[in-house]
Design an enzyme around this catalytic site. Structure first.
Site, PDB file in Angstrom:
ATOM      1  N   CYS A 125      -8.408   0.952   3.911  1.00 55.35           N
ATOM      2  CA  CYS A 125      -8.571  -0.114   2.974  1.00 55.35           C
ATOM      3  C   CYS A 125      -7.744   0.025   1.708  1.00 55.35           C
ATOM      4  O   CYS A 125      -7.363   0.980   1.400  1.00 55.35           O
ATOM      5  CB  CYS A 125      -9.992  -0.187   2.681  1.00 55.35           C
ATOM      6  SG  CYS A 125     -10.495  -1.836   1.810  1.00 55.35           S
ATOM      7  N   SER A 473      -6.654 -10.261  -5.862  1.00 51.83           N
ATOM      8  CA  SER A 473      -6.521  -9.865  -4.469  1.00 51.83           C
ATOM      9  C   SER A 473      -5.234 -10.161  -3.837  1.00 51.83           C
ATOM     10  O   SER A 473      -4.134 -11.153  -4.248  1.00 51.83           O
ATOM     11  CB  SER A 473      -7.515 -10.406  -3.649  1.00 51.83           C
ATOM     12  OG  SER A 473      -7.194 -10.348  -2.291  1.00 51.83           O
TER      13      SER A 473
END
Length: 560
Positions: A125, A473
């Site tokens: 991640c 993001s």
């Protein structure tokens, strides 16, 4: 003179006075033969709370097999990992960027404590990739990084989907453009298994960047998480780190300023995440390489966008892998003179040599030829102006407008902005301002994907702009300025913006301003009162006390 492959561990386990250390190691099953070999730390970011890192135990076992086969003794340890996608839009998201430095700290601590001769960081991640790289740069023992790979796309009503579609669907439901039943069906299929988010979001962006700066093997990251070949990639990484150890090749010899510029070129050419700015600055800091925020604008301006990847394009990481992978992207950029192919990589070959072996699938249209790019310049733009004297980051990888002027809608917390968006209180031409979400003010610099996706989902993506001292993001679309510095909590001008002030985005001239005089901004700052910190003790308080400006990578260090 040959390199001492036990250059670190010899101090820990050799000699009469180290008998107690050896006894403890033997309690774990190690033998004298094992301890006579180089000790190789395997930093694993496995965790059971997300698909991105869920499969890394399996890969770690394969890496260890490769290390043993090549004459080393692998010793695995874990770090923590925070899922951006799961914590997005909640108080938990404040932990995400904090985790990057905690991951780096834990890798550094274990490396220094156990005196590993070499290291492999296995990552998945978003924050685990730069966190792993930062830890390796601090230790500077022979090392490499292995990315766990991308998730496969989900399939919803005849089309491929990623987690980005779920976030945007929330806004569509709020706007009455999608039913809750369809949303539930979408969430059931969007993440079909292990692997990191599938578009050119932060994880895949940083994985590509690590290959282009030489810290990971070209093509190792773009093999998808569920592809059987991934086990072989992991095994070869174990062999490869032993080759690096025998040669005495250290990360700081590979990850130089020139190598980091190669990484920036890859981010720009692929339409990658703005988070790469923060992370590459931090990696440079920990590696002692000179890199500044304006370097991103300079490199991006000369680098065409050649990858048609989500969020701005059509394809996902598994499509890129089938088309030719990161090696094909590198080949285009090296041949175009936009990436230095002479630089070394952890494979022992130069980047140019690795790129020269790239294959290209017949008829692929994921990676464009240099003669016909999607856009003439890359996606990263650095703006300055009365709102952001130290700079801010904008991504224009898609078809975002280059100019926007509109009234400020001011929110001092992400949740307040999200409530306004979902209540349909935001109108065309508005500029949504979210502040006190920076590295210190949040603390932790939350991402705003929930807000930005909801704006797109409501059909306002082409008419509303947003600016924040927080982050975006890698999945964010639309005209958004993030990382505004100085942040509001450090008395930055963003703290002076008032409801209705006219805000101007002028991308061509690299400006972000409010139509308020400098004198008025100074007057407003004189009356500014620093808010009470959200956390006065614990990890968030320590982070807020140490963290630097986003313009310096939001690093935590006593000299930051």
């Amino acid at each position: 003179m040959s390199f001492d492959v036990k250059h670190m561990s010899r101090t820990l386990v050799d000699g009469v006075d180290r008998a107690a250390a050896r006894a403890h190691f033997k309690g774990t099953g190690l033998t004298d033969e094992d301890l006579a070999k180089p000790l190789v730390g395997i930093a694993n970011t496995w965790i059971e709370t997300m698909p991105c890192n869920f499969h890394l135990r399996r890969l770690a076992a394969k890496v260890k097999d490769g290390v043993r086969a090549a004459g080393g003794t692998p010793l695995e340890f874990n770090t923590i990992a925070i899922s951006d996608a799961i914590t997005m839009g909640s108080e938990g998201m404040k932990a995400s960027l904090v985790s990057r430095d905690l991951i780096a700290d834990s890798i550094e601590l274990c490396g220094r404590a156990y005196m590993f001769d070499a290291m492999v960081a296995i990552v998945g991640c978003d924050k685990t990739i730069p966190g792993g790289a930062m830890g390796l740069m601090r230790l500077d023992v022979p090392a490499l990084l292995l990315y766990g790979g991308s998730i496969d796309p989900g399939h919803f009503q005849g089309r491929d989907v990623t987690i980005m579609d779920v976030f945007e669907a929330v806004g569509s439901v709020a706007a009455g453009r999608m039913s809750q039943d369809d949303l539930h069906e979408l969430e059931e299929v969007a993440c079909p298994g292990a692997g990191a988010c599938g578009g050119q979001f932060t994880a895949n962006t940083m994985a590509m960047a690590m290959e282009f700066c030489g810290l990971a093997s070209i093509g190792s990251g773009d093999v998808p998480a569920t592809d059987p070949e991934k086990d072989n990639v992991a095994y070869r990484c174990g062999e490869q780190v032993m080759a690096l150890l025998k040669q005495g090749t250290r990360p700081r010899e590979i990850v130089t300023r020139a190598a980091l510029e190669n990484a920036i070129a890859g981010v720009a050419a692929s339409g990658g995440s703005t988070n790469a700015v923060l992370h590459l600055l931090a990696i440079a800091f920990d590696g002692g390489a000179e890199l500044a925020i304006d370097d991103f604008d300079r490199v991006s301006a000369r680098t065409p966008l050649i990858c048609d990847l989500k969020p701005g394009g059509r394809y996902v990481a598994t499509d890129l892998h089938r088309a030719g992978g990161t090696a094909l992207v590198a080949k285009r950029l090296v041949e175009g003179g936009l990436m230095d192919g002479s630089l070394p990589t952890v494979s022992g070959r130069t980047l140019g040599e690795e790129a020269a072996d790239a294959f290209e699938a017949e008829g692929q249209d994921v990676v464009m030829p240099m003669a016909s790019p999607i856009k003439d310049s890359g996606g990263l733009v650095i703006l300055r102006g009365s709102v952001a004297p130290e700079g801010c980051v904008v991504k224009v990888a898609g078809h975002e407008r280059m100019y926007h002027r509109g009234p400020a809608r001011v929110f001092d917390r992400e949740e307040a902005a999200m409530a306004a968006v979902t209540a349909r209180l935001i109108r065309a031409d508005d500029v949504v301002v979210i502040r006190y979400e920076g590295p210190r003010g949040g603390p932790g610099m939350r991402e705003m994907l929930g807000v930005t996706a909801a704006i797109v989902g409501e059909g306002l993506g082409d008419s509303v702009a947003l600016l924040t001292d927080g982050r975006f993001s890698g999945a964010t679309r639309g005209l958004m300025a993030g990382h505004v510095a100085p942040e509001a909590a450090r008395r930055g001008p963003i703290a002076t913006i008032r409801e209705g002030d006219m805000v101007v985005f002028d991308i061509a001239n690299r400006r972000l301003d409010i139509e308020v005089s400098d004198e008025e901004i100074a007057s407003r700052l004189e009356g500014w009162v620093e808010p009470e910190p959200a956390y006065k003790t614990g990890v968030f308080a320590k982070y807020a006390a140490l963290v630097s400006s986003a313009s310096r990578g939001a690093v935590t260090d006593v000299i930051a």
